[in-house]
Design a protein around this motif. Sequence first.
Motif, mmCIF file in Angstrom:
data_model
loop_
_atom_site.group_PDB
_atom_site.id
_atom_site.type_symbol
_atom_site.label_atom_id
_atom_site.label_comp_id
_atom_site.label_asym_id
_atom_site.label_seq_id
_atom_site.Cartn_x
_atom_site.Cartn_y
_atom_site.Cartn_z
ATOM 1 N N ASP A 43 0.796 -1.082 -0.225
ATOM 2 C CA ASP A 43 0.334 -0.064 0.362
ATOM 3 C C ASP A 43 1.258 1.156 0.161
ATOM 4 N N ARG A 44 1.299 1.697 -1.176
ATOM 5 C CA ARG A 44 2.177 2.896 -1.393
ATOM 6 C C ARG A 44 1.858 4.246 -0.478
ATOM 7 N N LEU A 45 0.497 4.277 -0.201
ATOM 8 C CA LEU A 45 -0.332 5.999 0.018
ATOM 9 C C LEU A 45 0.342 5.483 1.896
ATOM 10 N N LYS A 46 0.265 4.088 2.190
ATOM 11 C CA LYS A 46 0.768 4.021 3.471
ATOM 12 C C LYS A 46 1.849 4.428 3.934
ATOM 13 N N ARG A 96 2.058 12.008 -7.643
ATOM 14 C CA ARG A 96 1.858 10.886 -8.280
ATOM 15 C C ARG A 96 1.301 8.998 -7.991
ATOM 16 N N GLU A 97 1.130 9.536 -6.485
ATOM 17 C CA GLU A 97 1.172 8.223 -5.236
ATOM 18 C C GLU A 97 -0.261 7.972 -5.274
ATOM 19 N N VAL A 98 -0.813 9.550 -5.729
ATOM 20 C CA VAL A 98 -1.733 9.369 -5.380
ATOM 21 C C VAL A 98 -3.028 8.559 -6.650
ATOM 22 N N ALA A 99 -2.837 9.121 -7.940
ATOM 23 C CA ALA A 99 -3.237 9.010 -9.062
ATOM 24 C C ALA A 99 -2.319 7.521 -9.232
ATOM 25 N N LEU A 100 -1.817 6.838 -8.564
ATOM 26 C CA LEU A 100 -1.642 5.272 -9.529
ATOM 27 C C LEU A 100 -2.967 5.159 -8.653
ATOM 28 N N VAL A 101 -3.718 5.128 -7.491
ATOM 29 C CA VAL A 101 -4.748 4.361 -6.710
ATOM 30 C C VAL A 101 -5.996 4.966 -7.156
ATOM 31 N N LEU A 102 -6.306 5.658 -8.335
ATOM 32 C CA LEU A 102 -7.045 6.674 -8.693
ATOM 33 C C LEU A 102 -7.615 6.058 -10.023
ATOM 34 N N PRO A 103 -8.860 5.813 -10.748
ATOM 35 C CA PRO A 103 -9.556 5.055 -11.794
ATOM 36 C C PRO A 103 -8.791 6.347 -12.848
ATOM 37 N N PRO A 104 -9.019 5.264 -13.771
ATOM 38 C CA PRO A 104 -9.126 6.859 -14.730
ATOM 39 C C PRO A 104 -10.040 6.788 -15.403
ATOM 40 N N ARG A 162 -10.877 9.140 -12.919
ATOM 41 C CA ARG A 162 -11.172 10.562 -12.086
ATOM 42 C C ARG A 162 -9.601 10.678 -12.073
ATOM 43 N N GLN A 163 -8.320 10.542 -13.555
ATOM 44 C CA GLN A 163 -7.004 11.240 -12.715
ATOM 45 C C GLN A 163 -6.617 12.426 -13.341
ATOM 46 N N ASP A 164 -7.573 13.432 -13.082
ATOM 47 C CA ASP A 164 -7.739 14.952 -13.238
ATOM 48 C C ASP A 164 -8.630 15.171 -11.997
ATOM 49 N N GLU A 165 -8.095 14.503 -11.107
ATOM 50 C CA GLU A 165 -8.910 14.656 -9.707
ATOM 51 C C GLU A 165 -7.529 14.612 -8.911
ATOM 52 N N ALA A 166 -6.119 14.156 -9.442
ATOM 53 C CA ALA A 166 -5.172 13.761 -8.641
ATOM 54 C C ALA A 166 -4.520 15.220 -7.820
ATOM 55 N N VAL A 167 -4.059 15.984 -8.743
ATOM 56 C CA VAL A 167 -3.213 17.250 -8.390
ATOM 57 C C VAL A 167 -4.314 18.350 -6.655
ATOM 58 N N PRO A 168 -5.812 18.398 -7.557
ATOM 59 C CA PRO A 168 -6.706 18.835 -5.877
ATOM 60 C C PRO A 168 -6.940 17.917 -5.112
ATOM 61 N N LEU A 169 -6.883 16.623 -5.333
ATOM 62 C CA LEU A 169 -7.467 16.068 -3.868
ATOM 63 C C LEU A 169 -5.516 15.497 -3.227
ATOM 64 N N ALA A 170 -4.682 15.955 -4.472
ATOM 65 C CA ALA A 170 -3.426 15.121 -3.150
ATOM 66 C C ALA A 170 -2.969 16.010 -2.610
ATOM 67 N N ARG A 171 -3.535 17.828 -2.918
ATOM 68 C CA ARG A 171 -3.077 18.810 -1.863
ATOM 69 C C ARG A 171 -4.033 18.817 -1.042
ATOM 70 N N SER A 172 -5.407 18.257 -0.805
ATOM 71 C CA SER A 172 -5.910 18.113 0.190
ATOM 72 C C SER A 172 -5.917 16.761 1.032
#
Length: 196
Positions: free
Chosen positions: A86-89, A137-145, A147-157
């Motif tokens: 679990d890379r995010l962990k 990068r790590e957040v994008a790896l767990v998002l479905p294709p 939702r990839q556009d959410e990776a940056v704002p989600l990573a910040r949060s």
Amino acid sequence: MGRRSDHSRAELREMIITEGHRQMQEVGFARFSAREVAKRIGYSIGTLYNVFGNYDGMILAINGRTLDSWRGFLDSQLAKAGPDADRLKCAIDAYFEFAIAHRHAWAALYDFRLPEEVPLPEFYQDKITGIMDLVVREVALVLPPDRQDEAVPLARSLLATVHGHCAFTLNGTFALLGETDPLAAALQRVNEALAR
């Protein structure tokens, strides 16, 4: 004092950053003393400011060393993670581990502020961007294709969530609130956000 010709500008810069970082790790930003750094390396305080332009430039260089160490630690911990990990962990564990091991230097990243009208130097912004890119990068790896556009704002949060849990751990707030496992709580909040 007085060893002005003993070292090149590059050598002086490294000496100041090394001693400044050592002191920042030991006493933190509130008790940091440029005069003490100058004294310990055998130069005048004017030499320090001459090398970095001013006090702010010196602190940015010292904090930049912390950012480099932090990025290196995150990279090494993620590199050790196996293919099924679990890379995010792993990244959250590394965040807590680095902050706890380098408590004062880590806190100095947030305690020091440039005046509002002064932009961050490019070298420093690049270091922050490097850490943020790793998180994205790590957040994008767990998002479905889709939702990839959410990776940056989600990573910040998510980074803000982990940071808050870590800061509350270090300053004792979670202990006062009765939270016994802030690391697990941070991971749970991250997983909940990703599940949504």
